[in-house]
Every structure is written in C-alpha cells, then in structure tokens.
Design a protein around this motif. Sequence first.
Motif, short mmCIF file in Angstrom:
data_model
loop_
_atom_site.label_atom_id
_atom_site.label_comp_id
_atom_site.label_asym_id
_atom_site.label_seq_id
_atom_site.Cartn_x
_atom_site.Cartn_y
_atom_site.Cartn_z
N THR A 70 0.01 3.59 5.83
CA THR A 70 0.86 4.34 4.89
C THR A 70 2.14 4.80 5.59
OG1 THR A 70 -1.03 5.05 3.59
CG2 THR A 70 0.97 6.37 3.40
N VAL A 125 4.08 5.22 -1.00
CA VAL A 125 2.79 4.55 -1.16
C VAL A 125 2.03 5.32 -2.23
CG1 VAL A 125 0.62 3.93 -0.05
CG2 VAL A 125 2.78 3.70 1.21
N ALA A 128 -3.65 3.52 -1.61
CA ALA A 128 -4.02 2.73 -0.43
C ALA A 128 -5.52 2.83 -0.23
CB ALA A 128 -3.29 3.25 0.81
N MET A 142 -2.37 -1.87 -0.41
CA MET A 142 -1.51 -0.76 -0.81
C MET A 142 -0.69 -1.10 -2.05
SD MET A 142 -0.06 0.14 2.97
CE MET A 142 -0.08 1.89 2.84
N ILE A 144 2.92 0.17 -3.62
CA ILE A 144 4.12 0.88 -3.17
C ILE A 144 5.13 0.91 -4.31
CG2 ILE A 144 6.01 0.90 -1.51
CD1 ILE A 144 4.09 -0.79 0.31
#
Length: 184
Positions: A70, A125, A128, A142, A144
């Motif tokens: 992250t 982020v 995750a 993840m 984003i």
Amino acid sequence: MSSQPSNDREQPDRAGRGGLTPLAVIAALSLLAALVTGGLWLSEQGKAASVRADRASATELDLAYRDFATEVLTHLMTIRQETLSEDVDRIVGMIEGDFSEQFAPRRDSYEEVVQTTEVVADGVVSAAAVERSYPDYADVIMAIDQTIGNPASQEDQDRQYRVRVTVNRHDDGEMKVSGVNFIP
C-alpha cells in the motif's frame, strides 16, 4: 504334631495380598491412565498454542506485506511537482527485480514527462488483500483510485486500477516490491 511347618503365618499374608491386589492394580492402572491422558492433553494444548502462534505470526506478516505494498503504490500513484525527484528516489529505494529493471532506467524520462506536462496526481489504495503469502514473498491484490490533473485539461480525470503487487521479504526483514502487474 506334625513335622510340617505351620501355614498359619502365610495364610493371613495371602489373604491380605489377595484382597489388595485387584484394588492396587486398578489404582495403578487408573493413575497410569490419568498420567497418559494428562500428558496427551498437555501435548495437544502445546500444539494448539503453537498453531495459534503460527497463525498470529502469519497474520502479522500478511498485514506487513499488505501495508508495504500500500505504501509503495500510494507513492507510485501520487505525483507532486515540487517533490518529484525525492518521490522517485523513495520509490526506487523500495523496489527491486523486474520492476526495478523496468522503472529505474526510465526514471529520467518519467520525471521529464511529469515536469513538462505539469501533471499532478493523487493515488489512494481503496482496497488491498493478500492473495497468497509465504515467509519470503507475497502477492497483494489492490484497488487504486487515482485523480489526475494537468493544466491542459479543464477537469481532473478519475481512474481506477486493479493491480497485483509482488512483495519480497529478505532475511533481515526488509521488504521490496519486485512486480506490479495491472489486472484487466
């Protein structure tokens, strides 16, 4: 009177042993069973505690992998003109392997494009999770969200990405990102 020895003494001893022997055997077997059962119980408790400790340790390691990925992707997806060179230095220090081989040689052209276009971006982020992990590496999935702005565009652009990030963990505990792959 007979010449044979009297058995009067032996009779009470046999009677006493005969009466106590089954009781003593039962008591000894019960004690033995209790000791074996207690030993097995303690052994299982030790194994259960070990499993709990291993799970806690694995959970902590997964959190460390996720948090590091992250941090790296937040830095990678956030672009600031005034700190560009320092930001790129920080990213280069957090990566290795294939990703470093792709990113580091292009760093100058990346910085030039960012400065020329005056792009500014905020990366966050939004989710995750560790997809799989091992003591020496993990893959983190993840999501984003990135907002990109530049003087050539009147409106900021919002983008969403899904990526798989490979995080390596070295013997000294240091972590580095070795792969970032966009997921369609």
